[in-house]
Write an enzyme that holds these catalytic residues in place. Structure first.
Site, PDB file in Angstrom:
ATOM      1  N   CYS A  47      -3.495  -8.318   7.665  1.00 52.10           N
ATOM      2  CA  CYS A  47      -2.533  -7.629   7.463  1.00 52.10           C
ATOM      3  C   CYS A  47      -0.619  -8.459   7.776  1.00 52.10           C
ATOM      4  O   CYS A  47      -1.228  -9.421   8.451  1.00 52.10           O
ATOM      5  CB  CYS A  47      -2.331  -6.114   8.692  1.00 52.10           C
ATOM      6  N   HIS A  87      -3.762   1.648   4.080  1.00 51.31           N
ATOM      7  CA  HIS A  87      -3.294   0.481   4.598  1.00 51.31           C
ATOM      8  C   HIS A  87      -1.501   0.358   5.478  1.00 51.31           C
ATOM      9  O   HIS A  87      -1.486   0.683   5.985  1.00 51.31           O
ATOM     10  CB  HIS A  87      -3.917  -0.519   3.570  1.00 51.31           C
ATOM     11  N   GLU A  88      -0.950   0.898   3.678  1.00 53.84           N
ATOM     12  CA  GLU A  88       0.457   1.235   4.455  1.00 53.84           C
ATOM     13  C   GLU A  88       1.137   2.520   4.577  1.00 53.84           C
ATOM     14  O   GLU A  88       1.653   2.706   5.937  1.00 53.84           O
ATOM     15  CB  GLU A  88       1.493   1.304   2.911  1.00 53.84           C
ATOM     16  N   HIS A  96       0.121   2.727   8.408  1.00 55.01           N
ATOM     17  CA  HIS A  96       2.285   1.226   8.957  1.00 55.01           C
ATOM     18  C   HIS A  96       2.802   2.970   9.451  1.00 55.01           C
ATOM     19  O   HIS A  96       3.567   2.712  10.506  1.00 55.01           O
ATOM     20  CB  HIS A  96       2.498   0.819   8.126  1.00 55.01           C
TER      21      HIS A  96
END
Length: 284
Positions: free
Chosen positions: A143, A188-189, A192
């Site tokens: 990341c 993954h995003e 966030h």
């Protein structure tokens, strides 16, 4: 020979899944999937924003929804364009708003990481993941917000997901099924904007391995508002669940391994009883 082929396909899919990414996308290595090794650039052309690194508290905040009045405005479109530009300049395949210091439910991505494939760019606003597949894949992730290759580790993600988000220009709803590497990038995003970082999903052994690198990031952070761990309630609801230990396989993978091993043992036993040994057992 058919059994040998099945074994080979199984282990290529589950044990060497990351090599499959390298073939499908011109990113080359785990560090390139989410940026290059080492420190992030201190500035980016065409933007005043920089990469926000762990343990900045914005990385642990729950992003707010983008208001309908913001869709299509010059200010919002400029933000989206800058995020896409920063993503490419940082050699990433995705970038979420918290990674540039903004607690918004917004991220951009291009699973190829190549600006030449601009048709694969996506701007994702106010997303939801409606459904996670039971099938999962285990692959390495890094990341930009933890200096990428310095904090890589194995992460379990759903093989496919059903998602919904809105068009950043007009607010129209978009619903689609994503699979493979694109599904992994989206997850993954999405983490966030939920205040979750990829290493929150590591097994304890992988987390221990990267802890010295995380400690170095903490030492570099000059303010006294650092947040080191995610919200406990949100972490408890993660799908798929974080890896419990090194070498752990999801139930469906365990079943596949056991089934394959049973077939191998039967073949070996049949070959031995027939006097042909290993070669005799697989030669027919």
């Amino acid at each position: 020979m058919r059994l040998l082929s099945s074994i080979l396909v199984f282990f290529v899919h589950f044990s060497l899944g990351f090599q499959k990414q390298q073939q499908l996308f011109k990113t080359g290595s785990a560090s390139q999937l989410y940026g290059q090794d080492g420190r992030n650039p201190t500035s980016f052309e065409g933007s005043d924003m920089t990469i926000t690194e762990y343990p900045n508290p914005v990385l642990r905040q729950l992003g707010r929804d983008i208001e309908a009045t913001e869709f299509g405005t010059p200010t919002f479109c400029k933000l989206c364009d800058e995020m896409i530009s920063i993503m490419y300049q940082a050699s990433g395949v995705g970038l979420a708003a918290p990674q540039v210091g903004l607690a918004l439910r917004l991220f951009v991505y291009n699973p190829t990481g190549d600006a030449k494939n601009s048709d694969l760019e996506r701007v994702v606003v106010n997303p939801k993941i409606l459904d996670y597949s039971d099938d999962v894949e285990l692959e390495d992730e890094g990341c930009l917000s933890s200096r990428s290759g310095q904090c890589q580790g194995c992460v379990c993600r759903a093989s496919s997901i059903m998602v919904e988000y809105v068009n950043h220009l007009n607010g129209a709803k978009i619903r689609k099924k994503l699979k493979g590497f694109e599904a992994r990038v989206f997850q993954h995003e999405y983490d966030h904007i939920e205040g979750i970082l990829h290493f929150d999903r590591f097994c304890p052994e992988d987390r221990e391995t990267i802890q010295p690198q995380l400690d170095a990031l903490i030492a570099d952070y000059s303010k006294d508002d650092a947040i080191l761990e995610p919200d406990a309630a949100r972490q408890a609801e993660l799908q798929p669940m974080p890896l419990p230990r090194k070498g752990w396989l999801p139930p469906q993978m365990q079943a596949a391994v056991q089934n394959t091993q049973t077939k191998v043992n039967k073949k070996l036993k049949k070959g031995k009883s027939g006097g042909g040994g290993f070669g005799g057992g697989f030669g027919k």
